[in-house]
Scaffold this motif. Structure first.
Motif, PDB file in Angstrom:
ATOM      1  N   LEU A 264      49.984  37.377  47.982  1.00  0.00           N
ATOM      2  CA  LEU A 264      48.894  36.844  47.014  1.00  0.00           C
ATOM      3  C   LEU A 264      49.018  35.598  46.745  1.00  0.00           C
ATOM      4  CD1 LEU A 264      48.213  40.373  45.647  1.00  0.00           C
ATOM      5  CD2 LEU A 264      46.766  39.200  46.744  1.00  0.00           C
ATOM      6  N   ASN A 265      50.196  35.277  46.233  1.00  0.00           N
ATOM      7  CA  ASN A 265      50.518  34.008  45.662  1.00  0.00           C
ATOM      8  C   ASN A 265      50.391  33.103  46.406  1.00  0.00           C
ATOM      9  OD1 ASN A 265      51.563  32.501  43.270  1.00  0.00           O
ATOM     10  ND2 ASN A 265      53.640  32.558  44.110  1.00  0.00           N
ATOM     11  N   VAL A 266      50.502  33.168  47.864  1.00  0.00           N
ATOM     12  CA  VAL A 266      50.381  32.182  48.936  1.00  0.00           C
ATOM     13  C   VAL A 266      48.811  31.766  48.934  1.00  0.00           C
ATOM     14  CG1 VAL A 266      50.455  31.594  51.289  1.00  0.00           C
ATOM     15  CG2 VAL A 266      52.530  32.633  49.896  1.00  0.00           C
ATOM     16  N   GLN A 267      48.009  32.825  48.789  1.00  0.00           N
ATOM     17  CA  GLN A 267      46.731  32.676  48.990  1.00  0.00           C
ATOM     18  C   GLN A 267      46.004  32.067  47.903  1.00  0.00           C
ATOM     19  OE1 GLN A 267      44.563  36.640  49.480  1.00  0.00           O
ATOM     20  NE2 GLN A 267      46.120  37.118  51.211  1.00  0.00           N
ATOM     21  N   VAL A 268      46.649  32.104  46.564  1.00  0.00           N
ATOM     22  CA  VAL A 268      46.168  31.660  45.300  1.00  0.00           C
ATOM     23  C   VAL A 268      46.512  30.057  45.474  1.00  0.00           C
ATOM     24  CG1 VAL A 268      46.425  31.186  43.058  1.00  0.00           C
ATOM     25  CG2 VAL A 268      46.290  33.389  43.926  1.00  0.00           C
ATOM     26  N   GLN A 269      47.731  29.625  45.952  1.00  0.00           N
ATOM     27  CA  GLN A 269      48.288  28.442  46.316  1.00  0.00           C
ATOM     28  C   GLN A 269      47.059  27.655  47.157  1.00  0.00           C
ATOM     29  OE1 GLN A 269      50.250  26.874  44.353  1.00  0.00           O
ATOM     30  NE2 GLN A 269      51.061  28.663  43.252  1.00  0.00           N
ATOM     31  N   ASP A 270      47.017  28.445  48.550  1.00  0.00           N
ATOM     32  CA  ASP A 270      45.986  27.800  49.346  1.00  0.00           C
ATOM     33  C   ASP A 270      44.726  27.397  48.695  1.00  0.00           C
ATOM     34  OD1 ASP A 270      45.491  27.008  52.214  1.00  0.00           O
ATOM     35  OD2 ASP A 270      44.211  28.807  52.134  1.00  0.00           O
ATOM     36  N   LEU A 271      44.030  28.338  48.149  1.00  0.00           N
ATOM     37  CA  LEU A 271      42.657  28.056  47.513  1.00  0.00           C
ATOM     38  C   LEU A 271      42.773  26.955  46.428  1.00  0.00           C
ATOM     39  CD1 LEU A 271      41.340  31.686  46.829  1.00  0.00           C
ATOM     40  CD2 LEU A 271      40.535  30.301  48.496  1.00  0.00           C
ATOM     41  N   ARG A 272      43.949  26.833  45.765  1.00  0.00           N
ATOM     42  CA  ARG A 272      44.074  25.750  44.898  1.00  0.00           C
ATOM     43  C   ARG A 272      44.220  24.331  45.565  1.00  0.00           C
ATOM     44  NH1 ARG A 272      48.313  28.163  40.612  1.00  0.00           N
ATOM     45  NH2 ARG A 272      46.930  29.621  39.458  1.00  0.00           N
ATOM     46  N   SER A 273      44.917  24.302  46.753  1.00  0.00           N
ATOM     47  CA  SER A 273      44.631  23.272  47.579  1.00  0.00           C
ATOM     48  C   SER A 273      43.379  22.856  47.806  1.00  0.00           C
ATOM     49  CB  SER A 273      46.008  23.443  48.791  1.00  0.00           C
ATOM     50  OG  SER A 273      47.001  23.547  48.074  1.00  0.00           O
ATOM     51  N   LYS A 274      42.668  23.850  48.640  1.00  0.00           N
ATOM     52  CA  LYS A 274      41.169  23.468  48.936  1.00  0.00           C
ATOM     53  C   LYS A 274      40.505  23.088  47.716  1.00  0.00           C
ATOM     54  CE  LYS A 274      41.222  26.767  52.934  1.00  0.00           C
ATOM     55  NZ  LYS A 274      40.716  27.848  53.423  1.00  0.00           N
ATOM     56  N   LEU A 275      40.581  23.626  46.646  1.00  0.00           N
ATOM     57  CA  LEU A 275      39.695  23.229  45.459  1.00  0.00           C
ATOM     58  C   LEU A 275      39.868  21.810  45.193  1.00  0.00           C
ATOM     59  CD1 LEU A 275      38.007  23.967  43.199  1.00  0.00           C
ATOM     60  CD2 LEU A 275      39.858  24.775  41.732  1.00  0.00           C
ATOM     61  N   ILE A 276      41.226  21.344  45.225  1.00  0.00           N
ATOM     62  CA  ILE A 276      41.714  20.075  44.861  1.00  0.00           C
ATOM     63  C   ILE A 276      40.947  18.974  46.034  1.00  0.00           C
ATOM     64  CG2 ILE A 276      43.645  18.231  44.935  1.00  0.00           C
ATOM     65  CD1 ILE A 276      45.336  20.715  43.816  1.00  0.00           C
ATOM     66  N   THR A 277      40.905  19.502  47.254  1.00  0.00           N
ATOM     67  CA  THR A 277      40.239  18.506  48.298  1.00  0.00           C
ATOM     68  C   THR A 277      38.897  18.479  48.027  1.00  0.00           C
ATOM     69  OG1 THR A 277      42.119  19.465  49.903  1.00  0.00           O
ATOM     70  CG2 THR A 277      39.944  18.442  50.581  1.00  0.00           C
TER      71      THR A 277
ATOM     72  N   LEU B 179      42.170  36.307  42.524  1.00  0.00           N
ATOM     73  CA  LEU B 179      43.245  36.466  42.883  1.00  0.00           C
ATOM     74  C   LEU B 179      44.277  36.582  41.801  1.00  0.00           C
ATOM     75  CD1 LEU B 179      43.312  34.156  46.446  1.00  0.00           C
ATOM     76  CD2 LEU B 179      43.482  36.610  46.122  1.00  0.00           C
ATOM     77  N   GLU B 180      44.077  35.441  40.821  1.00  0.00           N
ATOM     78  CA  GLU B 180      45.137  35.326  39.722  1.00  0.00           C
ATOM     79  C   GLU B 180      45.217  36.774  38.928  1.00  0.00           C
ATOM     80  OE1 GLU B 180      44.349  31.874  37.673  1.00  0.00           O
ATOM     81  OE2 GLU B 180      45.439  30.565  38.883  1.00  0.00           O
ATOM     82  N   GLU B 181      43.927  37.449  38.720  1.00  0.00           N
ATOM     83  CA  GLU B 181      43.825  38.561  38.024  1.00  0.00           C
ATOM     84  C   GLU B 181      44.682  39.637  38.784  1.00  0.00           C
ATOM     85  OE1 GLU B 181      40.364  41.397  35.868  1.00  0.00           O
ATOM     86  OE2 GLU B 181      39.851  39.581  37.227  1.00  0.00           O
ATOM     87  N   THR B 182      44.094  39.587  40.117  1.00  0.00           N
ATOM     88  CA  THR B 182      44.937  40.622  40.893  1.00  0.00           C
ATOM     89  C   THR B 182      46.309  40.371  40.896  1.00  0.00           C
ATOM     90  OG1 THR B 182      43.097  40.644  42.228  1.00  0.00           O
ATOM     91  CG2 THR B 182      44.889  41.623  43.200  1.00  0.00           C
ATOM     92  N   LEU B 183      46.703  39.221  40.988  1.00  0.00           N
ATOM     93  CA  LEU B 183      48.378  38.944  41.025  1.00  0.00           C
ATOM     94  C   LEU B 183      49.084  39.543  39.597  1.00  0.00           C
ATOM     95  CD1 LEU B 183      50.841  37.855  42.639  1.00  0.00           C
ATOM     96  CD2 LEU B 183      50.137  35.416  41.618  1.00  0.00           C
ATOM     97  N   ASP B 184      48.332  39.238  38.499  1.00  0.00           N
ATOM     98  CA  ASP B 184      48.958  39.314  37.160  1.00  0.00           C
ATOM     99  C   ASP B 184      48.963  41.132  36.958  1.00  0.00           C
ATOM    100  OD1 ASP B 184      49.026  36.893  36.523  1.00  0.00           O
ATOM    101  OD2 ASP B 184      47.102  36.794  35.506  1.00  0.00           O
ATOM    102  N   THR B 185      47.911  41.697  37.525  1.00  0.00           N
ATOM    103  CA  THR B 185      47.962  43.169  37.440  1.00  0.00           C
ATOM    104  C   THR B 185      48.927  43.794  38.315  1.00  0.00           C
ATOM    105  OG1 THR B 185      45.431  43.007  37.168  1.00  0.00           O
ATOM    106  CG2 THR B 185      46.452  45.418  37.741  1.00  0.00           C
ATOM    107  N   GLN B 186      49.365  43.431  39.609  1.00  0.00           N
ATOM    108  CA  GLN B 186      50.227  43.854  40.474  1.00  0.00           C
ATOM    109  C   GLN B 186      51.444  43.559  40.027  1.00  0.00           C
ATOM    110  OE1 GLN B 186      49.341  42.755  44.339  1.00  0.00           O
ATOM    111  NE2 GLN B 186      47.286  43.816  44.474  1.00  0.00           N
ATOM    112  N   THR B 187      51.768  42.405  39.471  1.00  0.00           N
ATOM    113  CA  THR B 187      53.119  42.015  38.920  1.00  0.00           C
ATOM    114  C   THR B 187      53.519  42.909  37.621  1.00  0.00           C
ATOM    115  OG1 THR B 187      52.696  39.601  39.355  1.00  0.00           O
ATOM    116  CG2 THR B 187      54.465  40.170  37.651  1.00  0.00           C
ATOM    117  N   VAL B 188      52.696  43.283  36.894  1.00  0.00           N
ATOM    118  CA  VAL B 188      53.122  44.381  35.877  1.00  0.00           C
ATOM    119  C   VAL B 188      53.275  45.498  36.290  1.00  0.00           C
ATOM    120  CG1 VAL B 188      52.186  45.434  33.834  1.00  0.00           C
ATOM    121  CG2 VAL B 188      51.558  43.097  34.177  1.00  0.00           C
ATOM    122  N   SER B 189      52.230  45.842  37.387  1.00  0.00           N
ATOM    123  CA  SER B 189      52.680  47.346  37.977  1.00  0.00           C
ATOM    124  C   SER B 189      54.044  47.343  38.497  1.00  0.00           C
ATOM    125  CB  SER B 189      51.524  47.464  38.931  1.00  0.00           C
ATOM    126  OG  SER B 189      51.833  48.765  39.702  1.00  0.00           O
TER     127      SER B 189
END
Length: 730
Positions: free
Chosen positions: A274-287, A375-385
């Motif tokens: 999930l963290n990799v997906q977030v990083q990929d989307l952030r790269s696309k957003l920058i582009t 994705l960040e919301e999902t990542l935070d939720t799953q991290t706490v869990s």
């Protein structure tokens, strides 16, 4: 008239009387003890006898028995596991602690019960017979008496009676016995060793031995019991704790299962994806954002160029990246008018495409932002869990480890149960007690020492608190004047018997003492012997008149013409020694010249001297003796007599002696033995010194030889002469 040069000291008499030596004279202290040696020996004998009686007949003998223990320096391991209860440390503090354990009331209480010491009169005072003499019993009987004769006076309570000890509660009586037993037990340790001694001192050899050995065994038994009880307590606690840990472990495992059932992430790898997906989307957003910025810049450039004139527009389009626009721009620059319209159409088409692309990019950017947020919301939720799951797993692991540790210790403790050993062992059992007290020799010696101290204290107090003079040396020390004579007390009882005694006993001890006085007086100044001699004292009753008569009788023995004259016109004391009437003419008649001198003076055949009595009158004595008539009268007497003895009133009573003393050749000052105080002597001599009347010497009168021996002056003149009275034929 000049006085004797040898009689005048270099400093005034008053300064001599007040000079004190600040240092302690040891020889004087020793002298006090030596003079009172008989009393001192008696005190030593009495106190030493009391000590002897107390040591040999009163004191109860005591016997001491000692048992030795040694601490184990190395623990013996029966099983190869760590002991639950550790041994005693070998440092000094721990050893001293064990000594206090031996004397603890709990352990002594076990000793009392073990040996039935409650029935031992040595420790249970209720079993002892009442003492024959008791101050408490006397006090209680007195209070009973007061209660019967005084109304309202309360009688003593029952608890205050002599039998109150037996009325104590059992617990109080037991505590009292424990305290008594505890007082005879003395545990100690040998320095630089691990050895402890238990010493017991009682009135019986076997009892001391039995108590020492029993206490040592009880101490070892108590160590084992303490360790066994500690092992039992540890087993019970570990068992309870294991049950609690097992229940806690089951609850945590159930909680972990529940967490895993609701968690969407099974492992940290899913979170990493999930963290990799977030990083990929952030790269696309920058582009997308960069392309949007480039498109916006292109639209801005097109809008800016279109505002320029036609020829300048054509020149700006020459640098365009569109080949069609570049070609049409060159044509317009070269003057092709038809190309201007085509150029504008191409530019408008290009601007429309740029705006559509910008719209697409903005839409794409918004889509990417939404995706990243999800994705960040999902990542935070799953991290706490995942953290909750991992924390639960760690708690379970810790509980499992603690459970296994406690289980291991429980098994070790169970193995050690019943295998405990004491930290010490008996090194040497006590033997029958040896005699320790009372130390008879020391008690007798201490009694003698106490007697010496009491006797010495009495002698010192008697010596330094007395106000009277008891020896010639003391008198010389007090006055700084020589003692010319020491006259014992005259044996006669009546005054009129003095002259017959002197006449009938010319070789008596008293006559010899007066003879010594005469010799000392005449030898004071060989160049010029005194002719007019004054005899005075501090107060009445010091033997002044008696010594004047005795001295006159002794001087007559030298074949001299002697006149005894009474210079007291207040009291006619001298007439009591002679068989004459008080109305006989005397000194005042002679001074007035109303009668010739030979009619006023009478001769006593037994005394062998002429006598001139005083004459009672209301005339001021001080004026009489200060007159020129009295001075001329003395000068006239010098022509007719070899010696004139003047009997004057006491210095502290009248001023006559201080006036008469101005015209005499020698002054004798009488001091009564053990009667006149030192203060009176000082004051009398000071009064003479203030009018420049030097004192030739002192006479210590009325000496009691037996009294001198009683006060410790057996080696003094008066006492020595008395003990050798046969030498004088008496």
């Amino acid at each position: 008239m000049k006085h004797l040069d040898a009689q005048q000291p270099s400093r005034t008499m008053y300064s001599m009387l007040n000079s004190e030596d600040e240092a302690i004279d040891i020889s004087k202290l020793v002298g006090v003890l030596w003079r009172g040696k008989l009393l001192l020996l008696m005190a030593i004998a009495v106190c030493g006898g009391i000590g002897f009686y107390s040591a040999f007949f009163v004191a109860v003998p005591k016997y001491r028995a000692t048992a030795s223990l040694v601490l184990n320096t190395q623990g013996e391991q029966v099983v190869d596991i760590e002991s639950v209860v550790s041994g005693v440390s070998k440092d000094t503090t721990s050893i001293n602690t064990q000594l206090e354990v031996i004397r603890s009331r709990s352990l002594i209480g076990k000793l009392v019960n073990e040996l039935d010491l409650m029935n031992d009169p040595e420790f249970n005072s209720a079993l002892r017979p009442p003492p024959r003499f008791s101050l408490r019993r006397i006090t209680l009987k007195f209070r009973d008496f007061l209660a019967t004769v005084i109304p309202g006076h309360e009688a003593p309570e029952a608890s205050a009676t002599p039998g109150a000890v037996s009325a104590q509660s059992p617990s109080n009586r037991f505590d009292s016995v424990v305290s008594s037993v505890r007082s005879v037990i003395n545990p100690n340790s040998l320095r630089y060793t691990y050895v402890m001694n238990i010493s017991v001192t009682t009135t019986d050899r076997r009892k001391s031995q039995q108590m020492a050995n029993t206490l040592a065994e009880l101490y070892i038994r108590d160590q084992i019991e303490v360790k066994y009880q500690a092992t039992e307590n540890a087993t019970t606690w570990l068992s309870q704790r294991l049950v609690e840990l097992e229940q806690e472990l089951d609850a945590k495992e159930s909680e972990l299962k529940a967490l895993r059932s609701v968690s969407t992430v099974s492992s940290p790898e899913g979170l990493f994806a999930l963290n990799v997906q977030v990083q990929d989307l952030r790269s696309k957003l920058i582009t997308a954002r960069n392309r949007s910025q480039e498109t916006e810049a292109l639209i801005s450039d097109i809008a800016r160029i279109r505002l320029l004139p036609e020829i300048e527009q054509a020149r700006e389009w020459l640098s365009s990246d569109d080949p069609v626009i570049q070609r049409l721009a060159r044509q317009v620059v070269n003057g092709d008018n038809g190309a201007q319209g085509l150029l504008e159409e191409r530019v408008a088409e290009r601007l429309s495409d740029a705006r559509q692309q910008l719209l697409r990019l903005e839409t794409q950017e918004q889509t990417l932002q939404n995706g990243i947020a999800d994705l960040e919301e999902t990542l935070d939720t799953q991290t706490v869990s995942l953290q909750e799951v991992q924390q639960a797993e760690r708690d379970i692991q810790a509980s499992r480890t603690l459970y296994e540790t406690f289980l291991t210790r429980l098994k070790e403790t169970s193995v050690q149960r019943g295998m405990q050993q004491a930290d010490s062992r008996i090194l040497s059992a006590a033997t029958p007690g040896v005699y320790t007290e009372p130390l008879k020799g020391r008690i007798v010696l201490l009694g003698g020492l106490i007697g010496f101290c009491l006797g010495a204290a009495f002698l010192f107090v008697r010596q330094f608190t007395t106000r009277h003079v008891r020896s010639s040396s003391e008198l010389e020390e007090v006055t700084n004047l020589p003692v010319l004579g020491q006259i014992p007390v005259m044996p006669q009882l009546q005054r009129n018997s003095l002259i017959p005694y002197l006449y009938e006993n010319p070789t008596s001890m008293t006559a010899e003492a007066v003879r010594n006085l005469r010799t000392s007086l005449l030898m004071c100044d060989l160049d010029r012997q005194p002719q007019i001699i004054m005899v005075t004292s501090s107060i009445p009753g010091e033997g002044k008149t008696t010594n004047s008569i005795s001295l006159a009788q002794n001087l007559v023995g030298l074949g001299k013409r002697v006149l005894l004259m009474e210079c007291d016109i207040r009291r006619q004391t001298l007439s009591q020694y002679f068989d004459v009437s008080r109305s006989t003419a005397g000194l005042l008649t002679a001074l007035s010249g109303s009668k010739p001198l030979n009619e006023v003076i009478f001769h006593d055949s037994r005394l062998g001297a002429d006598v001139l009595l005083g004459e009672r009158s209301k005339v001021n004595a001080a004026d009489t003796f200060s007159s020129e008539a009295f001075s001329s009268f003395l000068q006239e007497l010098r022509k007719h007599y070899d010696f004139v003895i003047l009997d004057t009133p006491p210095v502290l009573v009248a001023a006559d002696a201080r006036i008469v003393g101005q015209q005499v050749d020698a002054t004798l000052y009488a001091v009564a033995w053990d009667s006149t105080s030192r203060k009176q002597v000082r004051e009398g001599l000071q009064m003479l010194d203030t009018v420049n009347v030097p004192v030739t010497g002192l006479i210590l009168t009325k000496i009691d030889p037996k009294g001198m021996e009683r006060y410790g002056y057996a080696d003094s003149y008066g006492s020595y002469a008395y003990r050798n009275s046969s030498y004088y034929g008496t």
